[in-house]
Design a protein around this motif. Sequence first.
Motif, PDB file in Angstrom:
ATOM      1  N   LEU A 112       0.833  -1.204   0.000  1.00  0.00           N
ATOM      2  CA  LEU A 112       0.000   0.000   0.000  1.00  0.00           C
ATOM      3  C   LEU A 112       0.869   1.256   0.000  1.00  0.00           C
ATOM      4  CD1 LEU A 112      -3.011  -0.839   2.381  1.00  0.00           C
ATOM      5  CD2 LEU A 112      -3.057  -0.491  -0.094  1.00  0.00           C
TER       6      LEU A 112
ATOM      7  N   TYR B  14       1.928   1.591  -3.599  1.00  0.00           N
ATOM      8  CA  TYR B  14       0.811   2.110  -4.401  1.00  0.00           C
ATOM      9  C   TYR B  14       0.590   3.593  -4.124  1.00  0.00           C
ATOM     10  CZ  TYR B  14      -3.982   2.887  -6.015  1.00  0.00           C
ATOM     11  OH  TYR B  14      -5.097   3.400  -6.627  1.00  0.00           O
ATOM     12  N   GLY B  15       0.630   3.971  -2.848  1.00  0.00           N
ATOM     13  CA  GLY B  15       0.409   5.372  -2.486  1.00  0.00           C
ATOM     14  C   GLY B  15       1.452   6.293  -3.093  1.00  0.00           C
TER      15      GLY B  15
ATOM     16  N   GLN C  67      -1.331   9.002  -3.693  1.00  0.00           N
ATOM     17  CA  GLN C  67      -2.483   8.938  -2.801  1.00  0.00           C
ATOM     18  C   GLN C  67      -1.994   8.958  -1.354  1.00  0.00           C
ATOM     19  OE1 GLN C  67      -5.731   9.049  -3.866  1.00  0.00           O
ATOM     20  NE2 GLN C  67      -4.823   9.307  -5.901  1.00  0.00           N
TER      21      GLN C  67
ATOM     22  N   PRO D 216      -9.702   6.267  -6.394  1.00  0.00           N
ATOM     23  CA  PRO D 216      -8.346   5.694  -6.370  1.00  0.00           C
ATOM     24  C   PRO D 216      -7.993   5.003  -5.054  1.00  0.00           C
ATOM     25  CG  PRO D 216      -8.269   8.102  -6.324  1.00  0.00           C
ATOM     26  CD  PRO D 216      -9.680   7.722  -6.624  1.00  0.00           C
ATOM     27  N   ILE D 217      -8.579   5.456  -3.925  1.00  0.00           N
ATOM     28  CA  ILE D 217      -8.345   4.765  -2.649  1.00  0.00           C
ATOM     29  C   ILE D 217      -8.982   3.383  -2.688  1.00  0.00           C
ATOM     30  CG2 ILE D 217      -8.819   4.795  -0.168  1.00  0.00           C
ATOM     31  CD1 ILE D 217      -6.737   6.829  -0.877  1.00  0.00           C
TER      32      ILE D 217
ATOM     33  N   GLY E 257      -7.011   1.082  -4.892  1.00  0.00           N
ATOM     34  CA  GLY E 257      -5.793   0.583  -4.261  1.00  0.00           C
ATOM     35  C   GLY E 257      -6.048  -0.683  -3.460  1.00  0.00           C
TER      36      GLY E 257
ATOM     37  N   MET F  81      -4.190   3.748 -14.150  1.00  0.00           N
ATOM     38  CA  MET F  81      -4.873   4.784 -13.366  1.00  0.00           C
ATOM     39  C   MET F  81      -5.665   5.782 -14.209  1.00  0.00           C
ATOM     40  SD  MET F  81      -4.704   3.916 -10.313  1.00  0.00           S
ATOM     41  CE  MET F  81      -5.513   5.347  -9.590  1.00  0.00           C
TER      42      MET F  81
ATOM     43  N   THR G 203       0.370   0.816 -12.729  1.00  0.00           N
ATOM     44  CA  THR G 203      -0.364   2.000 -12.269  1.00  0.00           C
ATOM     45  C   THR G 203      -0.292   3.172 -13.240  1.00  0.00           C
ATOM     46  OG1 THR G 203       1.585   2.506 -10.906  1.00  0.00           O
ATOM     47  CG2 THR G 203      -0.301   1.517  -9.796  1.00  0.00           C
TER      48      THR G 203
ATOM     49  N   LEU H 192      -5.041   5.089   2.817  1.00  0.00           N
ATOM     50  CA  LEU H 192      -4.982   3.723   2.298  1.00  0.00           C
ATOM     51  C   LEU H 192      -4.905   2.718   3.439  1.00  0.00           C
ATOM     52  CD1 LEU H 192      -2.527   4.255  -0.698  1.00  0.00           C
ATOM     53  CD2 LEU H 192      -4.878   3.418  -0.880  1.00  0.00           C
TER      54      LEU H 192
ATOM     55  N   VAL I 289       2.088  -3.879  -9.251  1.00  0.00           N
ATOM     56  CA  VAL I 289       1.583  -2.540  -8.929  1.00  0.00           C
ATOM     57  C   VAL I 289       2.359  -1.467  -9.682  1.00  0.00           C
ATOM     58  CG1 VAL I 289       1.341  -0.827  -7.091  1.00  0.00           C
ATOM     59  CG2 VAL I 289       0.651  -3.191  -6.685  1.00  0.00           C
TER      60      VAL I 289
ATOM     61  N   THR J 126       0.987   6.425  -7.023  1.00  0.00           N
ATOM     62  CA  THR J 126      -0.214   7.116  -7.517  1.00  0.00           C
ATOM     63  C   THR J 126      -0.479   8.445  -6.808  1.00  0.00           C
ATOM     64  OG1 THR J 126      -1.617   5.903  -5.941  1.00  0.00           O
ATOM     65  CG2 THR J 126      -1.308   4.930  -8.125  1.00  0.00           C
TER      66      THR J 126
END
Length: 433
Positions: free
Chosen positions: A161, A164-165, A170, A361-362, A365, A351, A347, A175, A343, A168
């Motif tokens: 996560l 990913y955060g 985020q 987007p959350i 994820g 995305m 992405t 997340l 990931v 992207t």
Amino acid sequence: MSDPVTGLFLLAVLFVFLAGGLWIALALAGVAVVALTLFSNAPVGLVMATTFWGHSHSWSLTALPLFILMGEILLRSRLSEDMFNGLAPWLGRLPGRLLHVNVLGCAIFAAVSGSSAATAATIGKMSIPELKSRGYPESLILGTLAGSATLGLLIPPSIILIVYGVATEQSIARLFIAGLVPGILLVGLFGGYVAVRAWMNPGLIPKPDMAMSLKEKLWEARGLIPVALLIVGVIGAIYTGIASPTDAAALGVLLSILLAVLSGSFSRRDFLDALLSAARTSCMIAFILLGAAFLAVAMGFTGLPRNLAAWIGEMGLSPTVLLIVLTLFFIVLGLFLDGISVVVLTTSIIMPMVMAVGIDPIWFGIYLVLVVEMSQITPPVGFNLFVIQGLTGIDILRIAKAALPFFFLLLLAVVLITLFPGLVTFLPDAMSG
């Protein structure tokens, strides 16, 4: 060359690089160079240098090596053994009995390690010999361990996560909060499956051990206190807003060192091994992220993601149909790549499509992590399968067969969060509101 054809061409180039044995990070950077050279007028060297420099000092990313180090320290301490002994007396009367220790043990360790492989190794090292010696069926021992260890990817603090955060842009804290309810949902599904199997075939499960008094159970449960303190200290600091994920990760490292030393099973050599292993893993992930960032920037220069998103938008695909297609795509990709690679590889291209159809987007994820969890228990590149094979010496296909029901339970979880997106979005929305 049309955009879909360009996309397929670059995908083919990537697979050629990977099939040739090139490191994932170098393969990603190589595709970026090809894309910039053939499909844009941007200066390749300048774009590469500025991207690598700009993405190499992300504050959010500093949480990653700290959480990895925390997991490595716990892996080398006796806290997991204490946790098993603390849980076992309370679960001996449930349908499935001590198999639930695998499920709950993995869930608890996931909440302090953030790694699926570390969870499988730590809990498996302690539970497999214990459950085998008590006569539990091999398929359920291996299946519950392989499936439940995937919780390390979802239950915060999750390394994937964080990746990913960062990839992207985020909020990592949001997340983490979003992963809590789906994590509990999976624990319920896994525990429910074990209970149903035990009800359907009572002869599978050995008879319970001698009953213990409440006082004896509470005494055994003292081994859960250090782990509970670590979870409260790390996750509580993030959820209450007292600390950022990076600050909480630093706190977690300090607490894990303190608890490991107090347990009496953590030496200076163990600490150096943990540091070295965490450095290796962190460098590998950081290198992949740099390659992925370069590819994402290169894709931006070519205009491919934007044009593909517009092309998909013109097709009029509903969010549900897009998610079905993406789920199949990620499952196939997960057969050949580890979760973090999936990931960071996807992405930058996926995305814009996801945003174009209005998917949060959350939420996406958490969906992506659930789908990636499936790849942890599918051959030929299922990391959890490799870890368990290393612990047991059992053929990887036998382990994969034992884990198959948990693959379908993960798929069920994907369906449930798609039908009821509030399972993911309710907590982060409530806490930010």
